[in-house]
Design a protein around this motif. Structure first.
Motif, PDB file in Angstrom:
ATOM      1  N   CYS A 148      20.715  27.908  40.584  1.00 34.77           N
ATOM      2  CA  CYS A 148      21.482  27.426  41.455  1.00 34.77           C
ATOM      3  C   CYS A 148      22.827  27.727  41.524  1.00 34.77           C
ATOM      4  N   SER A 149      23.646  26.857  42.853  1.00 39.74           N
ATOM      5  CA  SER A 149      24.788  26.662  43.503  1.00 39.74           C
ATOM      6  C   SER A 149      26.656  27.224  42.669  1.00 39.74           C
ATOM      7  N   PHE A 150      27.017  27.500  43.058  1.00 37.52           N
ATOM      8  CA  PHE A 150      28.484  27.612  42.352  1.00 37.52           C
ATOM      9  C   PHE A 150      29.508  27.827  43.636  1.00 37.52           C
ATOM     10  N   VAL A 151      30.515  27.893  42.881  1.00 35.50           N
ATOM     11  CA  VAL A 151      31.943  28.124  43.124  1.00 35.50           C
ATOM     12  C   VAL A 151      32.390  28.389  42.177  1.00 35.50           C
ATOM     13  N   VAL A 152      33.829  29.883  42.281  1.00 37.12           N
ATOM     14  CA  VAL A 152      34.641  29.887  41.332  1.00 37.12           C
ATOM     15  C   VAL A 152      36.095  29.706  41.653  1.00 37.12           C
ATOM     16  N   GLN A 153      36.784  29.277  41.076  1.00 36.01           N
ATOM     17  CA  GLN A 153      37.803  28.500  41.796  1.00 36.01           C
ATOM     18  C   GLN A 153      39.564  28.642  40.699  1.00 36.01           C
ATOM     19  N   LEU A 154      40.113  29.528  41.557  1.00 38.51           N
ATOM     20  CA  LEU A 154      41.597  29.825  40.224  1.00 38.51           C
ATOM     21  C   LEU A 154      42.186  29.187  41.124  1.00 38.51           C
ATOM     22  N   ASN A 155      43.292  28.291  39.867  1.00 38.07           N
ATOM     23  CA  ASN A 155      44.126  27.614  39.847  1.00 38.07           C
ATOM     24  C   ASN A 155      45.494  28.340  40.191  1.00 38.07           C
ATOM     25  N   MET A 156      46.058  27.887  41.081  1.00 32.56           N
ATOM     26  CA  MET A 156      47.509  29.069  41.582  1.00 32.56           C
ATOM     27  C   MET A 156      48.855  28.501  40.741  1.00 32.56           C
ATOM     28  N   CYS A 157      49.312  29.666  40.176  1.00 31.96           N
ATOM     29  CA  CYS A 157      50.212  29.318  39.190  1.00 31.96           C
ATOM     30  C   CYS A 157      51.185  30.822  38.887  1.00 31.96           C
ATOM     31  N   ASP A 158      52.733  30.566  38.308  1.00 31.29           N
ATOM     32  CA  ASP A 158      53.826  31.418  38.550  1.00 31.29           C
ATOM     33  C   ASP A 158      53.154  32.236  37.425  1.00 31.29           C
ATOM     34  N   GLU A 159      52.554  31.717  36.419  1.00 31.10           N
ATOM     35  CA  GLU A 159      52.102  32.767  35.459  1.00 31.10           C
ATOM     36  C   GLU A 159      51.227  33.658  35.767  1.00 31.10           C
ATOM     37  N   TYR A 160      50.371  33.371  37.350  1.00 33.03           N
ATOM     38  CA  TYR A 160      49.345  34.284  37.357  1.00 33.03           C
ATOM     39  C   TYR A 160      49.385  35.540  38.953  1.00 33.03           C
ATOM     40  N   TYR A 161      50.985  35.437  39.032  1.00 35.10           N
ATOM     41  CA  TYR A 161      51.585  36.082  40.048  1.00 35.10           C
ATOM     42  C   TYR A 161      51.372  37.623  40.112  1.00 35.10           C
ATOM     43  N   PRO A 162      52.049  38.273  38.213  1.00 34.26           N
ATOM     44  CA  PRO A 162      51.864  39.964  37.868  1.00 34.26           C
ATOM     45  C   PRO A 162      49.862  39.847  38.321  1.00 34.26           C
ATOM     46  N   TYR A 163      48.968  38.982  37.820  1.00 34.39           N
ATOM     47  CA  TYR A 163      47.326  39.569  37.594  1.00 34.39           C
ATOM     48  C   TYR A 163      47.181  39.060  38.594  1.00 34.39           C
ATOM     49  N   LEU A 164      47.098  38.853  40.036  1.00 33.90           N
ATOM     50  CA  LEU A 164      46.574  38.684  40.840  1.00 33.90           C
ATOM     51  C   LEU A 164      45.738  39.463  40.883  1.00 33.90           C
ATOM     52  N   GLU A 165      45.931  40.977  41.577  1.00 27.03           N
ATOM     53  CA  GLU A 165      45.458  42.104  41.846  1.00 27.03           C
ATOM     54  C   GLU A 165      44.425  42.252  40.826  1.00 27.03           C
ATOM     55  N   GLU A 166      44.759  42.276  39.791  1.00 22.48           N
ATOM     56  CA  GLU A 166      44.033  42.255  38.582  1.00 22.48           C
ATOM     57  C   GLU A 166      42.545  41.486  38.510  1.00 22.48           C
ATOM     58  N   ILE A 167      42.867  40.200  38.787  1.00 27.05           N
ATOM     59  CA  ILE A 167      42.354  38.940  39.202  1.00 27.05           C
ATOM     60  C   ILE A 167      41.529  39.188  40.672  1.00 27.05           C
ATOM     61  N   LYS A 168      41.616  39.447  41.092  1.00 27.54           N
ATOM     62  CA  LYS A 168      41.081  40.221  43.208  1.00 27.54           C
ATOM     63  C   LYS A 168      39.981  41.000  42.173  1.00 27.54           C
ATOM     64  N   THR A 169      40.364  42.254  41.723  1.00 30.49           N
ATOM     65  CA  THR A 169      39.330  43.179  41.581  1.00 30.49           C
ATOM     66  C   THR A 169      38.240  42.371  40.879  1.00 30.49           C
ATOM     67  N   MET A 170      38.729  42.335  39.802  1.00 29.41           N
ATOM     68  CA  MET A 170      37.386  41.640  38.748  1.00 29.41           C
ATOM     69  C   MET A 170      36.752  40.680  39.403  1.00 29.41           C
ATOM     70  N   CYS A 171      37.203  39.527  40.626  1.00 29.52           N
ATOM     71  CA  CYS A 171      36.259  39.064  40.770  1.00 29.52           C
ATOM     72  C   CYS A 171      34.996  39.803  41.544  1.00 29.52           C
ATOM     73  N   MET A 172      36.053  40.431  42.399  1.00 24.71           N
ATOM     74  CA  MET A 172      34.995  41.629  43.363  1.00 24.71           C
ATOM     75  C   MET A 172      33.997  42.145  42.445  1.00 24.71           C
ATOM     76  N   ASN A 173      34.112  42.629  41.277  1.00 21.79           N
ATOM     77  CA  ASN A 173      32.711  43.248  40.841  1.00 21.79           C
ATOM     78  C   ASN A 173      32.302  42.368  40.407  1.00 21.79           C
ATOM     79  N   LYS A 174      32.688  41.466  39.458  1.00 19.71           N
ATOM     80  CA  LYS A 174      31.865  40.200  38.749  1.00 19.71           C
ATOM     81  C   LYS A 174      30.391  39.265  39.861  1.00 19.71           C
ATOM     82  N   VAL A 175      31.402  39.203  40.503  1.00 19.95           N
ATOM     83  CA  VAL A 175      30.541  37.689  41.285  1.00 19.95           C
ATOM     84  C   VAL A 175      31.269  38.142  43.535  1.00 19.95           C
ATOM     85  N   GLN A 176      31.217  39.583  42.934  1.00 15.53           N
ATOM     86  CA  GLN A 176      31.189  39.875  44.489  1.00 15.53           C
ATOM     87  C   GLN A 176      31.819  39.337  45.651  1.00 15.53           C
ATOM     88  N   ALA A 177      32.795  38.689  45.589  1.00 10.19           N
ATOM     89  CA  ALA A 177      33.614  38.433  46.911  1.00 10.19           C
ATOM     90  C   ALA A 177      35.306  37.886  45.439  1.00 10.19           C
TER      91      ALA A 177
END
Length: 374
Positions: A148-177
């Motif tokens: 199958c094909s897919f996209v992972v998408q993050l809904n940008m909102c204020d509460e995510y601001y402190p976690y953005l680098e954490e989210i980026k690292t996790m996605c790079m490790n888990k879905v390679q982008a």
């Protein structure tokens, strides 16, 4: 390879969900009632109503629930029938219901899976709170391995601001982008539409944070955010908005021109473009409709270009080819006679839609007054 003939944005009005996000539109509008509506038509009728022959070719059906799309048992049945008809299908999901993905992979033949696309919404803090982040990414990788094909998408909102680098690292490790970034909105619909970015901080900070993901989806959405479209739009001819429970199909979100396509499956599909009479303040879902080319005079990135991360191979070759196409390549643009018809219907639709908004606003005010008095 098949070419896209029509795009149908499909709603399943389920309001039940297994997570609770602050930016959810259903929660914003106090519609989280936990309802799983029953289908008003049987699956055989629905399948016969949505054939390639009736729609004039291979279509892309994008299915989304008001709550979690995969909660109703019948969602997978509908998707199977659409794929059996030869169409391509997207399912928007929070990616947490493992048993549903297992059912799809066990039941669907490989040829169906190649025409199936998933939009996985990464509701990071809710998944983290519930301890199911690993489950989310495991389901994505199961889907990818199946073809199958897919996209992972993050809904940008204020509460995510402190976690953005954490989210980026996790996605790079888990879905390679990095995930693609979706724009979240605050909406007031009645009596007049008022839309803002879903942030209590500055718009600049919101946009800067979105830009840090190098997301074509975010860039395109922001480029068209609150931009009133005045060009001739072929929604209602090349694309539609369909309620899969009731069968009611509209030309687009803010149109009052409606057809029940399940009631009489021998009746031709509604065919009248919105043209220059769009009732929306801007194209609410530009990354779908405009990227697929409902306004042919505009040069836009393709649907695939906005979502795929080619270096991580989120799309298979067949899906990328199909979703790189434009509706103008398989449809005929209007001549002067058809445009006059579109203008006449458009004038009626504008008046009807205004009356509809005023009526809904009146009923809402009356309901609120009744609650207060009680």
């Amino acid at each position: 390879m098949e070419r896209i003939s029509k795009f149908i944005e499909c709603l399943i009005p389920v309001t039940k969900c297994n997570i609770k996000c602050s930016y959810c539109y259903v929660i914003q509008e106090n519609r989280r009632e936990g309802i799983i509506p029953e289908l008003r038509y049987d699956l055989d009728t629905m399948q016969k109503a949505m054939t390639k022959e009736r729609f004039g070719g291979v279509c892309y059906f994008s299915i989304c629930g008001a709550g979690e799309t995969l909660i109703p048992e019948y969602t997978i049945d509908i998707v199977y029938r659409l794929l059996e008809n030869g169409h391509y299908v997207n399912i928007t999901t929070n990616g947490t219901l493992s048993r549903r993905f297992d059912e799809i992979l066990e039941r669907f033949p490989k040829e169906f899976l190649e025409r199936l696309h998933f939009a996985f919404s990464l509701h990071y803090l809710e998944l983290k709170r519930l301890g199911i982040l690993d489950k989310f990414f495991e389901n994505i990788n199961k889907i990818k391995e199946s073809g199958c094909s897919f996209v992972v998408q993050l809904n940008m909102c204020d509460e995510y601001y402190p976690y953005l680098e954490e989210i980026k690292t996790m996605c790079m490790n888990k879905v390679q982008a990095l995930p693609q970034v979706a724009v979240t909105r605050k909406e007031i619909k009645y009596p007049k539409m008022d839309i803002k970015l879903h942030t209590n901080k500055s718009e600049k900070e919101y946009i800067d944070n979105g830009n840090s993901f190098d997301s074509p989806l975010f860039d395109f959405t922001m480029e068209n955010f609150k931009v009133k479209r005045t060009e001739f739009c072929y929604a209602g001819e090349w694309s539609y908005q369909l309620n899969l429970v009731s069968g009611l199909m509209k030309r687009c979100y803010c149109s009052c021109v409606v057809q029940n396509i399940f009631k009489n499956i021998k009746k031709p599909i509604l065919s009248c473009a919105v043209g220059n009479y769009c009732n929306s303040d801007y194209c609410f879902n530009s990354s779908h409709f405009m990227s697929l080319g409902v306004i042919p005079e505009l040069e836009t990135p393709s649907y695939a270009d906005l979502r795929d991360r080619p270096q991580a191979e989120w799309y298979n070759d067949r899906m990328r080819s199909f979703l790189s196409g434009k509706l103008k390549n398989t449809n005929i643009e209007y001549g002067s006679r058809e445009k006059i018809k579109s203008h006449i219907v458009g004038i009626y639709d504008k008046v009807a839609y205004k009356v509809y908004l005023e009526l809904v606003a009146f009923m809402k005010k009356k309901k609120e007054k009744g609650k207060f008095e009680n």
